[in-house]
Design an enzyme around this catalytic site. Sequence first.
Site, short mmCIF file in Angstrom:
data_model
loop_
_atom_site.label_atom_id
_atom_site.label_comp_id
_atom_site.label_asym_id
_atom_site.label_seq_id
_atom_site.Cartn_x
_atom_site.Cartn_y
_atom_site.Cartn_z
N GLY A 70 59.63 4.44 49.35
CA GLY A 70 60.71 3.46 49.24
C GLY A 70 60.36 2.13 49.88
O GLY A 70 60.67 1.06 49.35
N THR A 71 59.69 2.19 51.02
CA THR A 71 59.37 0.96 51.75
C THR A 71 58.48 0.05 50.89
O THR A 71 58.75 -1.15 50.75
CB THR A 71 58.65 1.30 53.07
OG1 THR A 71 59.52 2.12 53.84
CG2 THR A 71 58.31 0.05 53.86
N ASN A 150 72.12 4.22 54.46
CA ASN A 150 71.51 5.44 54.97
C ASN A 150 72.09 5.91 56.30
O ASN A 150 71.91 7.05 56.67
CB ASN A 150 69.99 5.26 55.12
CG ASN A 150 69.63 3.98 55.84
OD1 ASN A 150 70.01 2.89 55.42
ND2 ASN A 150 68.91 4.10 56.94
N GLN A 178 68.71 6.12 48.92
CA GLN A 178 69.60 7.21 49.35
C GLN A 178 70.43 7.80 48.21
O GLN A 178 71.06 8.84 48.39
CB GLN A 178 70.53 6.73 50.47
CG GLN A 178 69.83 6.54 51.81
CD GLN A 178 69.33 7.85 52.44
OE1 GLN A 178 69.77 8.95 52.11
NE2 GLN A 178 68.37 7.73 53.35
N ALA A 199 60.57 10.07 46.80
CA ALA A 199 60.65 11.49 46.45
C ALA A 199 61.14 12.38 47.59
O ALA A 199 61.85 13.36 47.37
CB ALA A 199 59.29 11.98 45.97
N THR A 236 43.63 4.45 43.77
CA THR A 236 43.74 5.72 43.05
C THR A 236 45.11 6.33 43.29
O THR A 236 45.61 6.36 44.42
CB THR A 236 42.62 6.69 43.52
OG1 THR A 236 41.37 6.05 43.27
CG2 THR A 236 42.68 8.01 42.79
N CYS A 328 73.64 1.88 71.27
CA CYS A 328 73.19 1.50 72.61
C CYS A 328 72.46 0.16 72.62
O CYS A 328 71.64 -0.12 71.76
CB CYS A 328 72.27 2.61 73.11
SG CYS A 328 71.22 2.15 74.46
C1 LIG Z 1 67.91 3.10 52.33
C2 LIG Z 1 66.46 3.34 52.56
N1 LIG Z 1 65.55 2.48 52.08
C3 LIG Z 1 64.24 2.65 52.25
C4 LIG Z 1 63.75 3.75 52.92
C5 LIG Z 1 62.28 3.91 53.09
O1 LIG Z 1 61.77 4.92 52.27
P1 LIG Z 1 60.35 5.60 52.58
O2 LIG Z 1 60.54 6.53 53.72
O3 LIG Z 1 60.00 6.33 51.32
O4 LIG Z 1 59.39 4.50 52.84
C6 LIG Z 1 64.65 4.67 53.46
C7 LIG Z 1 64.17 5.84 54.24
O5 LIG Z 1 64.75 6.21 55.24
C8 LIG Z 1 66.04 4.48 53.26
O6 LIG Z 1 66.95 5.32 53.75
#
Ligand SMILES: Cc1ncc(COP(=O)(O)O)c(C=O)c1O
Length: 380
Positions: A70-71, A150, A178, A199, A236, A328
């Site tokens: 996702g990142t 999230n 999410q 995934a 790859t 916190c």
């Molecule tokens: C809303 C959201 N975006 C992006 C990510 C990042 O995904 P990844 O862990 O596959 O890089 C997360 C993971 O916690 C997430 O909850």
Amino acid sequence: MRVYLDNAATTPLDKEVFEVMAPFMLEHYGNPSSIHAHGRQVRAAIESARKTVAGLINASPSEIFFTSGGTEADNLAIICTIRSLGLKHAITSPLEHHAVLHSLEALEKTGEIELTLLKVDANGVLDLQHLEETLASQPRTFVSVMHANNEIGNLNDIQAIGEICKKYNAIFHSDTVQTMGHYRHDVQALGLNFLVGSAHKFHGPKGVGFIYVDSAVKIHPLIQGGSQERNMRGGTENVYGIIGLAKALEIAYRDMDEHQRHIQSLKDRMIVKLREQIEDVQFNGLSAEGDKSLYTVLNVSLPVSEMNEMLLFNLDINKISASGGSACTSGVDLGSHVLRAINSDMERGNVRFSFSKYNTVEEIDYAVDTLAKLYQKVIV
Ligand SMILES: Cc1ncc(COP(=O)(O)O)c(C=O)c1O
């Protein structure tokens, strides 16, 4: 018994998924870029996975690119679009995941864009009028708004946001990490330009994700290298990851209604029992508000007590894995940027429970009983 209630962080791999991945670790080891039979066989499997993912979200296979998660998908959408199209302004919300916030802030720091953060209320609800007013004065803008948060689980109306973006000719990216595999996404109906999936959030393997890139938006790659992913991402391919991702998404769609019912009932049960057993329990954001909230996430706010400092530790020694949602602000730990943005009470104990198809009623009851015992001890 160890209870895993941290499924928004990651989910266990489904055995059915592992079974389709294993042959690509041991037997089908060809490089998909090789033109010989070993390579061609693996290439065909990747293209079939792409077709599966595209079909499930109503995209064309040529609009799906596999990433490391996702990142990377969020980074690609944000950085590549803003640079490729020369956009000078972006809008997001302070509640986004750091994959989005830090990408945009980095572009702001270099002076490439001006960044507007949407106003949010104490429940984490976005001010869409602020979005519309900002877009009216800065039309050709990049907008990034997540589908579900999230930490607090709030669901944003990405259909409505997409329509506003269209009206002002803005590019719209939604971090759907999410919700992918938990809700049905139809990119044609949603009218967005990018959505993403990871995934490991839907019982697939870690380290693999994908991005949908609307074919009308032409962007340059983030990772330079070979011609993999039709020149959009050199390197790859994570073959068994991609095979696992497609299978996991297929299973998620196949069993979605049944799992949604099961998980929602666990969450509802936890809300009711917490209210019964712990005085002054509250829920952060829209966490306890039915269909305004992701059914897999419950962010609990516990009364002020000495217990709060060691809450996650105490849960852990009681064999419960959950996640922080700490507000916190002491020392180096700044706590959750999401809880701070909605002005959560810093003195209360905040914990995120997140559920999957594998959780049971017994586990929920055990978690609530454990919390109730911990908090009774303090009150006495
Ligand atoms: C809303 C959201 N975006 C992006 C990510 C990042 O995904 P990844 O862990 O596959 O890089 C997360 C993971 O916690 C997430 O909850």
